[in-house]
Design a protein around this motif. Sequence first.
Motif, PDB file in Angstrom:
ATOM      1  N   LEU A   1     -68.082 -47.794  62.865  1.00  0.00           N
ATOM      2  CA  LEU A   1     -69.409 -47.189  62.263  1.00  0.00           C
ATOM      3  C   LEU A   1     -70.484 -47.679  62.706  1.00  0.00           C
ATOM      4  N   ALA A   2     -70.404 -48.704  63.750  1.00  0.00           N
ATOM      5  CA  ALA A   2     -71.597 -49.372  64.447  1.00  0.00           C
ATOM      6  C   ALA A   2     -71.794 -48.640  65.680  1.00  0.00           C
ATOM      7  N   THR A   3     -70.690 -47.782  65.959  1.00  0.00           N
ATOM      8  CA  THR A   3     -70.879 -47.037  67.417  1.00  0.00           C
ATOM      9  C   THR A   3     -71.724 -45.748  67.395  1.00  0.00           C
ATOM     10  N   ASP A   4     -72.204 -45.115  68.620  1.00  0.00           N
ATOM     11  CA  ASP A   4     -73.009 -44.209  68.466  1.00  0.00           C
ATOM     12  C   ASP A   4     -72.034 -43.028  68.244  1.00  0.00           C
ATOM     13  N   ASP A   5     -70.981 -42.900  68.738  1.00  0.00           N
ATOM     14  CA  ASP A   5     -69.892 -41.824  68.556  1.00  0.00           C
ATOM     15  C   ASP A   5     -69.787 -41.729  66.868  1.00  0.00           C
ATOM     16  N   SER A   6     -69.723 -42.789  66.223  1.00  0.00           N
ATOM     17  CA  SER A   6     -69.368 -42.638  64.838  1.00  0.00           C
ATOM     18  C   SER A   6     -70.469 -42.081  63.988  1.00  0.00           C
ATOM     19  N   LYS A   7     -71.767 -42.177  64.664  1.00  0.00           N
ATOM     20  CA  LYS A   7     -72.948 -41.679  64.124  1.00  0.00           C
ATOM     21  C   LYS A   7     -73.343 -40.335  64.473  1.00  0.00           C
ATOM     22  N   SER A   8     -72.474 -39.816  65.325  1.00  0.00           N
ATOM     23  CA  SER A   8     -72.845 -38.248  65.995  1.00  0.00           C
ATOM     24  C   SER A   8     -72.146 -37.442  65.213  1.00  0.00           C
ATOM     25  N   VAL A   9     -71.282 -37.544  64.132  1.00  0.00           N
ATOM     26  CA  VAL A   9     -70.372 -36.520  63.606  1.00  0.00           C
ATOM     27  C   VAL A   9     -70.758 -36.454  62.254  1.00  0.00           C
TER      28      VAL A   9
ATOM     29  N   SER B   1     -58.041 -37.029  49.798  1.00  0.00           N
ATOM     30  CA  SER B   1     -58.197 -35.410  49.700  1.00  0.00           C
ATOM     31  C   SER B   1     -58.935 -35.154  50.911  1.00  0.00           C
ATOM     32  N   TYR B   2     -60.010 -35.641  51.542  1.00  0.00           N
ATOM     33  CA  TYR B   2     -60.669 -35.400  52.673  1.00  0.00           C
ATOM     34  C   TYR B   2     -59.746 -35.569  53.931  1.00  0.00           C
ATOM     35  N   VAL B   3     -59.169 -36.856  53.749  1.00  0.00           N
ATOM     36  CA  VAL B   3     -58.139 -37.267  55.045  1.00  0.00           C
ATOM     37  C   VAL B   3     -57.139 -36.160  55.229  1.00  0.00           C
ATOM     38  N   HIS B   4     -56.486 -35.770  54.026  1.00  0.00           N
ATOM     39  CA  HIS B   4     -55.184 -34.722  54.158  1.00  0.00           C
ATOM     40  C   HIS B   4     -55.847 -33.316  54.572  1.00  0.00           C
ATOM     41  N   ARG B   5     -56.962 -33.060  54.013  1.00  0.00           N
ATOM     42  CA  ARG B   5     -57.431 -31.566  54.305  1.00  0.00           C
ATOM     43  C   ARG B   5     -57.726 -31.616  55.766  1.00  0.00           C
ATOM     44  N   HIS B   6     -58.318 -32.581  56.291  1.00  0.00           N
ATOM     45  CA  HIS B   6     -58.857 -32.621  57.639  1.00  0.00           C
ATOM     46  C   HIS B   6     -57.600 -32.601  58.611  1.00  0.00           C
ATOM     47  N   LEU B   7     -56.657 -33.536  58.361  1.00  0.00           N
ATOM     48  CA  LEU B   7     -55.459 -33.584  59.266  1.00  0.00           C
ATOM     49  C   LEU B   7     -54.764 -32.282  59.225  1.00  0.00           C
ATOM     50  N   GLY B   8     -55.010 -31.425  58.312  1.00  0.00           N
ATOM     51  CA  GLY B   8     -54.485 -30.060  58.409  1.00  0.00           C
ATOM     52  C   GLY B   8     -55.293 -29.139  59.415  1.00  0.00           C
ATOM     53  N   GLN B   9     -56.336 -29.556  60.038  1.00  0.00           N
ATOM     54  CA  GLN B   9     -57.110 -28.584  60.687  1.00  0.00           C
ATOM     55  C   GLN B   9     -57.260 -29.373  62.178  1.00  0.00           C
ATOM     56  N   ARG B  10     -56.200 -30.166  62.569  1.00  0.00           N
ATOM     57  CA  ARG B  10     -56.076 -30.752  63.913  1.00  0.00           C
ATOM     58  C   ARG B  10     -56.125 -29.801  64.997  1.00  0.00           C
ATOM     59  N   PRO B  11     -57.302 -30.005  65.861  1.00  0.00           N
ATOM     60  CA  PRO B  11     -57.288 -29.024  67.212  1.00  0.00           C
ATOM     61  C   PRO B  11     -56.000 -29.193  67.776  1.00  0.00           C
ATOM     62  N   GLU B  12     -56.057 -28.224  68.791  1.00  0.00           N
ATOM     63  CA  GLU B  12     -55.001 -28.287  70.007  1.00  0.00           C
ATOM     64  C   GLU B  12     -55.111 -29.422  71.078  1.00  0.00           C
ATOM     65  N   GLY B  13     -54.342 -29.923  71.772  1.00  0.00           N
ATOM     66  CA  GLY B  13     -54.690 -30.619  72.937  1.00  0.00           C
ATOM     67  C   GLY B  13     -54.877 -32.086  72.374  1.00  0.00           C
ATOM     68  N   ASP B  14     -55.640 -32.860  73.473  1.00  0.00           N
ATOM     69  CA  ASP B  14     -55.978 -34.336  73.322  1.00  0.00           C
ATOM     70  C   ASP B  14     -56.857 -34.409  72.518  1.00  0.00           C
ATOM     71  N   VAL B  15     -57.103 -35.147  71.428  1.00  0.00           N
ATOM     72  CA  VAL B  15     -57.786 -35.350  70.330  1.00  0.00           C
ATOM     73  C   VAL B  15     -58.587 -36.543  70.598  1.00  0.00           C
ATOM     74  N   THR B  16     -58.438 -37.465  71.562  1.00  0.00           N
ATOM     75  CA  THR B  16     -58.812 -38.768  71.633  1.00  0.00           C
ATOM     76  C   THR B  16     -60.504 -38.856  71.450  1.00  0.00           C
ATOM     77  N   ASP B  17     -61.257 -38.071  72.509  1.00  0.00           N
ATOM     78  CA  ASP B  17     -62.575 -38.063  71.941  1.00  0.00           C
ATOM     79  C   ASP B  17     -63.210 -37.003  71.777  1.00  0.00           C
ATOM     80  N   THR B  18     -62.776 -36.466  70.357  1.00  0.00           N
ATOM     81  CA  THR B  18     -63.264 -35.231  69.866  1.00  0.00           C
ATOM     82  C   THR B  18     -63.971 -35.417  68.354  1.00  0.00           C
ATOM     83  N   PRO B  19     -64.738 -34.693  68.051  1.00  0.00           N
ATOM     84  CA  PRO B  19     -65.453 -34.719  66.825  1.00  0.00           C
ATOM     85  C   PRO B  19     -64.431 -34.913  65.583  1.00  0.00           C
TER      86      PRO B  19
END
Length: 113
Positions: free
Chosen positions: A31-39, A81-99
């Motif tokens: 949570l202290a990272t810029d990546d966390s704060k960017s989404v 609820s959020y985690v389950h819903r968001h997992l169902g929206q997984r984009p294709e490909g490598d998700v390492t550095d994705t919003p």
Amino acid sequence: MSEESESSRKEAADEFGEAVNMTSGRLEAWLATDDSKSVGQTEGDGESVGHASGRRIVELLDKNRADLSDDDIAHMRKVVSYVHRHLGQRPEGDVTDTPWRYSLMNWGHDPQK
């Protein structure tokens, strides 16, 4: 005393424990990272809903189950609820550095763990 049954509260806490796969220390550091704060969506104060939830999750992870309030249990259900819903929206490909991944991590779930 809560009107909600003890078994219902236990189920909510168990589901939260399965959905949140980051430790409080790891989540707090994230949570202290810029990546966390960017989404995420913000609600006026500049902090995203997910980032604020992440701070709350850190507190919940550090609480004893016996000390959980009804509001705590409600937030745990929101997280699940959020985690389950968001997992169902997984984009294709490598998700390492994705919003998508960063957003989930704000909610205490690292899909690469």
